[in-house]
Design a protein around this motif. Structure first.
Motif, mmCIF file in Angstrom:
data_model
loop_
_atom_site.group_PDB
_atom_site.id
_atom_site.type_symbol
_atom_site.label_atom_id
_atom_site.label_comp_id
_atom_site.label_asym_id
_atom_site.label_seq_id
_atom_site.Cartn_x
_atom_site.Cartn_y
_atom_site.Cartn_z
ATOM 1 N N SER A 17 -45.831 -37.127 34.134
ATOM 2 C CA SER A 17 -45.933 -36.075 33.128
ATOM 3 C C SER A 17 -44.607 -35.865 32.408
ATOM 4 N N HIS A 33 -52.228 -39.976 36.700
ATOM 5 C CA HIS A 33 -52.566 -39.213 35.487
ATOM 6 C C HIS A 33 -51.870 -39.794 34.244
ATOM 7 N N PRO A 39 -52.574 -41.037 30.712
ATOM 8 C CA PRO A 39 -53.689 -40.911 29.765
ATOM 9 C C PRO A 39 -54.363 -42.253 29.496
ATOM 10 N N ARG A 64 -61.331 -42.378 27.870
ATOM 11 C CA ARG A 64 -60.784 -41.107 28.338
ATOM 12 C C ARG A 64 -61.161 -40.896 29.801
ATOM 13 N N ARG A 65 -60.178 -40.571 30.619
ATOM 14 C CA ARG A 65 -60.416 -40.394 32.042
ATOM 15 C C ARG A 65 -61.095 -39.060 32.314
ATOM 16 N N TRP A 118 -60.463 -36.644 34.198
ATOM 17 C CA TRP A 118 -59.571 -35.499 34.390
ATOM 18 C C TRP A 118 -58.866 -35.075 33.101
ATOM 19 N N GLU A 119 -58.989 -35.885 32.022
ATOM 20 C CA GLU A 119 -58.303 -35.561 30.776
ATOM 21 C C GLU A 119 -59.046 -34.469 30.021
#
Length: 421
Positions: free
Chosen positions: A13, A82, A84, A92-93, A95-96
């Motif tokens: 992140s 995580h 992207p 798109r995952r 969790w996104e």
């Protein structure tokens, strides 16, 4: 150290604005990603456990002994850390968060790619008339100053990678047009990585067609066929765009014709014609047009290489007729092909007639490709110097060539195949 190892998701992140992370993801170099995590305190044991592989495999990836290739493992890495999805060319995952208009478009500003589309249209129009040598630097500056900063921004989305891929592919063509094929190959490789990262398989297929063209131009017909097939596989993953598949079939046909594979070359050419006549499911603003004029031009070259000169002549004449006045380079290349075919058919008077039209090409057209093909054309005509009209034409040709080289001295150095910028 295992107990003190930081949360890799937090590390990633904090790196989403780091160009090195973006580059590693765009190039799908998971070894580089793992090295970045490890350098920031994430243990190799934790990396291995997070993506369900052995530490030995982690070391192999980090040391460059092997690379991640399987889609499932890319998905595991994206979900574990995580990353992207669009950065790795994935959907798109789960969790996104779903993007909102506010997240992807600032109030009072156009969508991120609209300015790039306008710029690309301007570059494309100018390139057709003036040649790549005069525009290459401008495209590279636009990429580095206007596009690259958005690639590393926190709010960057797939559309930025799409713009970067399309403009990088354009830079590759301009490098090729300037006689710098090694540089063009690097641009095309980067463009393909960016297109995959954007998730735009149609654009990736378009870049594969460019790779096929470059491979054939540099004498590697087998690789050119392979790139065309790869492009068709990629195109099948996106919306139906007949002009795109027509271009890919044409690239395949051209490479097969060079390799004297007559039957498969003719079959690929017929497939290209059929696709070009079909209706599309969708338009794609980033793809270079492939129209009837382009089809005629390519068909003429394919049939010429197959020794079918009468059929080639019909297509070459059609290509010259269809080219617009604003397409100086394409018109010059089409006329060169037409002269070439007339010479091979033994019609020297027709060759000289079209050759005089060819000399009207703008002397400031900055295209090494055109200059190289003019040189090849002169070699083709030289054995016929004993025929007075040819001898007179070659005198005019040489005068025009000297004047052209003087006018282009500021943008075109003495050209050698494989020279790089």
């Amino acid at each position: 150290m295992g107990g003190l190892s930081p949360d890799p998701r937090e590390v990633v992140s904090g790196l989403l604005g780091d160009e090195r992370l973006l580059r590693a993801c765009a190039e799908r170099d998971m070894g580089a990603l793992f090295r970045m995590l490890n350098a920031r305190g994430v243990s190799t044991r934790r990396i291995a456990a997070a993506v369900n592989i052995t530490q030995g495999r982690v070391y192999d990836y980090m040391n460059g002994k092997s690379r991640v290739e399987k889609l499932a493992l890319f998905e595991q890495i994206a979900d574990a850390f995580h990353v992207p999805g669009h950065l790795l060319g994935l959907a798109r995952r789960p969790w996104e968060p779903v993007p909102t208009t506010v997240e992807h478009q600032r109030v009072g500003h156009p969508p991120p790619d609209s300015d790039d589309l306008v710029a690309m249209d301007h570059f494309r129009t100018a390139d057709r008339q003036t040649g790549g040598s005069r525009l290459y630097g401008a495209v590279v500056r636009h990429l580095s100053e206007q596009v690259a900063p958005r690639l590393v921004g926190l709010g960057s989305g797939p559309q930025v990678f799409t713009a970067a891929a399309a403009l990088t592919e354009m830079a590759g063509w301009m490098a090729h047009d300037s006689g710098h094929n090694d540089c063009a190959a690097r641009h095309f490789a980067r463009a393909l990585t960016l297109a995959r990262a954007s998730g735009d398989m149609s654009l990736a297929a378009h870049v594969a067609a460019s790779n096929s063209h470059l491979a054939r131009e540099t004498g590697d017909a087998a690789t050119a066929v392979g790139w065309a097939r790869t492009g068709l596989e990629l195109a099948a993953q996106g919306p139906r765009i007949p002009a795109l598949t027509a271009r890919l079939h044409t690239m395949q046909a051209r490479a097969l014709a060079v390799a004297a594979q007559r039957t498969p070359a003719v079959r690929a050419l017929e497939a290209a014609r059929g696709d070009l006549e079909a209706s599309a499911d969708a338009d794609h603003p980033w793809l270079s047009p492939f129209d009837a004029a382009a089809m005629a031009s390519e068909a003429a070259l394919i049939l010429r290489d197959l020794g079918q000169y009468d059929q080639a002549l019909t297509h070459a004449e059609q290509a010259v007729t269809l080219r617009e006045a604003g397409r100086a380079r394409s018109l010059a290349l089409s006329r060169i092909t037409l002269v070439d075919i007339h010479v091979r058919r033994g019609d020297l008077d027709a060759a000289v007639h079209v050759g005089h039209d060819l000399l009207s090409t703008s002397p400031t057209l900055g295209s090494v490709r055109v200059l190289q093909q003019l040189d090849d054309l002169r070699l083709l005509l030289e054995p016929h110097r004993g025929y007075p009209p040819v001898r007179e034409y070659l005198t005019r040709f040489d005068d025009a060539h000297r004047a052209r080289m003087l006018l282009l001295a500021d943008v075109i150095p003495p050209h050698r195949e494989g020279t790089t910028r």
